[in-house]
Design an enzyme around this catalytic site. Structure first.
Site, PDB file in Angstrom:
ATOM      1  N   ASP A 212       0.845  -1.183   0.000  1.00  0.00           N
ATOM      2  CA  ASP A 212       0.000   0.000   0.000  1.00  0.00           C
ATOM      3  C   ASP A 212       0.883   1.236   0.000  1.00  0.00           C
ATOM      4  OD1 ASP A 212      -2.646  -0.764  -0.151  1.00  0.00           O
ATOM      5  OD2 ASP A 212      -2.732  -1.291   1.971  1.00  0.00           O
TER       6      ASP A 212
ATOM      7  N   GLU B  20      -6.200  13.794   6.715  1.00  0.00           N
ATOM      8  CA  GLU B  20      -6.500  14.577   5.517  1.00  0.00           C
ATOM      9  C   GLU B  20      -7.689  15.502   5.752  1.00  0.00           C
ATOM     10  OE1 GLU B  20      -6.224  11.342   5.654  1.00  0.00           O
ATOM     11  OE2 GLU B  20      -4.705  10.631   4.222  1.00  0.00           O
TER      12      GLU B  20
ATOM     13  N   PHE C   4     -17.760   7.668   3.406  1.00  0.00           N
ATOM     14  CA  PHE C   4     -16.995   7.170   2.264  1.00  0.00           C
ATOM     15  C   PHE C   4     -17.254   5.681   2.088  1.00  0.00           C
ATOM     16  CE2 PHE C   4     -13.311   5.087   0.461  1.00  0.00           C
ATOM     17  CZ  PHE C   4     -12.997   5.894  -0.612  1.00  0.00           C
TER      18      PHE C   4
ATOM     19  N   THR D  11     -17.077   1.661  -3.003  1.00  0.00           N
ATOM     20  CA  THR D  11     -17.795   1.618  -4.278  1.00  0.00           C
ATOM     21  C   THR D  11     -17.929   3.003  -4.896  1.00  0.00           C
ATOM     22  OG1 THR D  11     -19.045  -0.306  -3.510  1.00  0.00           O
ATOM     23  CG2 THR D  11     -19.922   0.904  -5.414  1.00  0.00           C
TER      24      THR D  11
ATOM     25  N   VAL E 122     -16.558   8.494  -2.647  1.00  0.00           N
ATOM     26  CA  VAL E 122     -16.856   9.880  -2.281  1.00  0.00           C
ATOM     27  C   VAL E 122     -17.495   9.888  -0.902  1.00  0.00           C
ATOM     28  CG1 VAL E 122     -17.216  10.596  -4.681  1.00  0.00           C
ATOM     29  CG2 VAL E 122     -19.162   9.849  -3.308  1.00  0.00           C
TER      30      VAL E 122
ATOM     31  N   ASP F 155      -9.557  -6.520   3.769  1.00  0.00           N
ATOM     32  CA  ASP F 155      -8.268  -7.066   3.334  1.00  0.00           C
ATOM     33  C   ASP F 155      -8.163  -8.569   3.600  1.00  0.00           C
ATOM     34  OD1 ASP F 155      -7.162  -4.642   2.441  1.00  0.00           O
ATOM     35  OD2 ASP F 155      -6.645  -4.073   4.483  1.00  0.00           O
TER      36      ASP F 155
END
Length: 714
Positions: A335, A376, A410, A413, A416, A556
């Site tokens: 990643d 972020e 979020f 798929t 957003v 994962d």
């Protein structure tokens, strides 16, 4: 993960696990995690306890696990019997037979000591872990309230309450609450980490300490299956099983032992034909010198030491096979965030589209990010406020979108997130292509300069994050990431060792290309989804390559189970930890690189000592046989280059050398061969030159020196 990285954003967006107050910086972590653990590296093994342990391993069950040393043990018994007969008959051979018997016994004990030392390096750590486990108490929730019980009475599905200052009694998942946890009991790192219910960062381990708040934890394991139990079993070597490659090597060594047994047996009629009388004791000693006793004695220690090195790096392998596979990996799936980059991106620019007011872009982006807990999201709020956005109502209070709007989380798929207001307004931020598609579906038109903005930000290595208000595309936010120091050099070393590195990211292809070029990876997959990861692993495996990957989320788990080496973060979900065959206690994504290096060191060490041992056997063959037959067959005199004192001293000297070389190589087996960034062919040439040629030449001067001493004593 980052807002447009499908595979890990869900975990990061709901946990904010990289906040500076809750987690040490990746740079600091990278430095501190490499410090040696005092409990394992400074351990001094007491000689008396080591001797006792070596004798304990003389039982048939232990010896049967090592066929080569079992042959030596049987030979020791045979020599002991002939020693007793020699002294009973007073035929003058008693001293020689006794000497050989004691040396052969020492050979077996040295081999047992090698394995015992390797296991003892972890037993001090296991002792502290056992003490921690024994002290654990739990407040188990019941229908009538709660009860205090010993931690070993907890079962899967039980729920316990843990308050600040208490130890977490069992492995499990937080189902209610959030808190800061000190995991130094299992990781050695004192920096607290944040754990929170309902996220991919909800896993907790027994023996760790809750520093703040209160948690409700659902136990996910039964007694004996916890992380502490696995660590104790690992460091004590109690559950270590031979790996496939180790089993194959054992078969090879057993075959060589059988071959040399046949050779020694055929020497009896040959010796009689030329008029040489050979005693059984001498033949047994000759057999022990010729079979691969060195690698046979050190093989278990090499495997245990490899797992112990993984343990010191805070990597818990569920079996020795996981460590070995790590050294055979052909493809690494990495990643971007947290592995290649520091994983702490910050908003650095608001770039409005043509005709859009900068203030409007800042306000919409900032309000959309108020309830985004990721670094972020928080950085977008900070940058918006620094540039003048109020993000407040008329009374000056910070806006809380959840009060008058529905938060759109979020998803992998849609890629957003945003807000749906009661009056019908829809604000969105996310991947540029996903936002553009939603704007067009709502009847809007993409600004002419939109693609140019996205491309400009991407070409500078930043990640573009688009912002839209309904069917109007407002602009793009630039999220800048930082490549980890020295990561390009590590990728270069892996490349030289034949390992292909593939960066997986949810970024758009332009950004991914810029980061990949700077980091020096061999390939990259942009706009990746969990399904794409799984497909890529299967493609690589279908081509005959071994694949490694890391992960921490439930999404994962399929890829971790499919990969040949799956490394799960300890801070991740229980599903990820159960699917993987290795767990990183530090939850450091970059640890995958270290796992590969540890695995390669294990394989290289095993190969080097095997080469050395077999070369030794060849040398001893040409040292001993000429010395035995030269007196009766003058033609062989030219091969007796060492001019040994006598056949008896030649055999004794060889047996003594054969015994001493095992303890001499124990530190080497435990430390391991240094891994060099070279290809397989270059590494093979180097091993043959150093360990093959060295193993071939060393016995000649060593045996001659021993023979000089033995000659003075007999």
């Amino acid at each position: 993960m980052k807002p447009i990285d499908d595979s890990t954003f869900v975990a990061r967006s709901r946990t904010g696990r990289d906040s500076g107050s809750d987690r040490e910086s990746p740079v600091k972590r990278d430095l501190t995690r490499r410090r040696p653990r005092a409990t394992t590296t400074t351990l001094q093994v007491q000689p008396l306890l080591l001797l006792v342990e070596s004798f304990k391993r003389l039982n048939p069950t232990s010896l049967a696990r090592n066929p080569v040393m079992a042959v030596v043990a049987i030979g020791t018994l045979i020599c002991a019997l002939y020693t007793a007969l020699a002294f009973a008959e007073s035929n003058g051979q008693g001293g020689f037979a006794l000497s050989v018997t004691l040396i052969l016994l020492a050979t077996v004990l040295f081999a047992n000591a090698a394995e015992a030392v390797a296991e003892a390096r972890g037993k001090a750590h296991a002792g502290s872990l056992r003490a921690t486990r024994g002290e654990l108490k739990a407040r188990r929730l019941t229908h009538s309230g709660e009860e205090t019980v010993a931690a070993d009475r907890l079962r899967r599905g039980d729920r316990v309450r843990v308050s600040a200052g208490e130890l977490i009694p069992a492995d499990g998942e937080i189902v209610q609450g959030a808190g800061s946890i000190n995991e130094s009991a299992v990781t050695g790192e004192s920096a607290p980490v944040l754990r929170e219910a309902g996220t991919d960062n909800s896993g907790v381990s027994a023996g760790t300490k809750l520093l703040s708040d209160e948690l409700i934890v659902e136990v996910s394991v039964d007694p004996g299956e916890s992380l502490l139990d696995r660590m104790i079993a690992l460091v004590e070597g109690a559950s270590r099983q031979k790996t496939p490659s180790e089993l194959a090597l054992s078969v090879l060594l057993s075959t060589l032992t059988l071959v040399f047994l046949i050779v020694v047996v055929t020497l009896v009629p040959m010796a009689r034909f030329v008029g040489i009388e050979t005693s059984t004791v001498m033949l047994v000693a000759l057999l022990v010198c010729l079979i691969p006793t060195t690698i046979g004695g050190l093989l278990p220690a090499i495997g245990i030491a490899g797992m112990e090195r993984a343990m010191r790096a805070n990597l818990i392998a569920k079996s020795g096979k996981a460590v070995e596979i790590a050294g055979s990996i052909d493809t690494l799936l990495l990643d971007k965030t947290g592995t290649i980059t520091l994983g702490d991106r910050r908003a650095t620019e608001f770039a409005p589209c043509h005709g859009i007011d900068m203030k409007r872009l800042r306000e919409v982006a900032g309000i959309c990010s108020l309830e985004d807990p990721t670094p972020e999201g928080r950085s977008i709020v900070v940058l918006a406020r620094e540039q003048g956005a109020s993000l407040a109502d008329e009374q000056g209070a910070s806006l809380t979108p959840a009060e008058d709007a529905e938060v759109v989380p979020f998803s992998a798929t849609s890629r957003v997130s945003g807000l749906d207001f009661a009056d019908g307004r829809r604000w969105r931020k996310g991947a540029p292509n996903a936002i553009a598609r939603q704007v067009e579906e709502a009847g809007g038109r993409l600004p002419d300069d939109y693609e140019a903005l996205v491309e400009r930000i991407s070409r500078h290595g930043a990640t573009p994050l688009a912002v839209a208000e309904g069917n109007v595309l407002l602009g793009v936010i630039a999220l800048s990431d930082v490549i980890k120091p020295g990561i390009a050099e590590r990728f270069m070393q892996l490349r030289e060792m034949g390992v292909k590195t593939v960066m997986i990211t949810g970024d758009n292809p332009i950004t991914a290309s810029a980061i990949a070029a700077e980091a020096g990876v061999d390939d990259y997959i942009a706009e990746a989804t969990p399904e794409r990861k799984l497909a890529l692993i299967r493609e690589e495996q279908a081509a005959g390559r071994l694949v490694a990957m890391m992960g921490d989320g439930t999404n994962d788990a399929p890829a971790l189970a499919q990969a040949d080496l799956g490394l799960a973060m300890n801070s991740g979900t229980q599903a990820a930890r159960e699917a993987a065959n290795m767990v990183d206690l530090d939850s450091d994504p970059g640890k995958l690189l270290e796992a590969v290096e540890i695995g390669k060191q294990l394989l290289i060490t095993r190969g080097a000592l095997t080469t050395f041992s077999l070369a030794n056997d060849v040398a001893k063959y040409f040292v001993i046989l000429p010395a035995i037959f030269a007196a009766s067959v003058p033609a062989l005199g030219g091969l007796d280059v060492l001019g040994l004192h006598s056949p008896a001293s030649a055999v004794l000297s060889a047996v003594i050398f054969n015994a001493l070389v095992i303890p001499a190589l124990i530190p080497f087996a435990l430390r391991g061969v240094r891994v060099r960034a070279t290809g397989a062919s270059a590494m093979l040439r180097r091993n043959l030159l150093i360990y093959g040629l060295g193993g071939l030449l060393l016995p000649f001067p060593a045996i001659k020196l021993i023979d000089l001493v033995v000659g003075l004593l007999i």
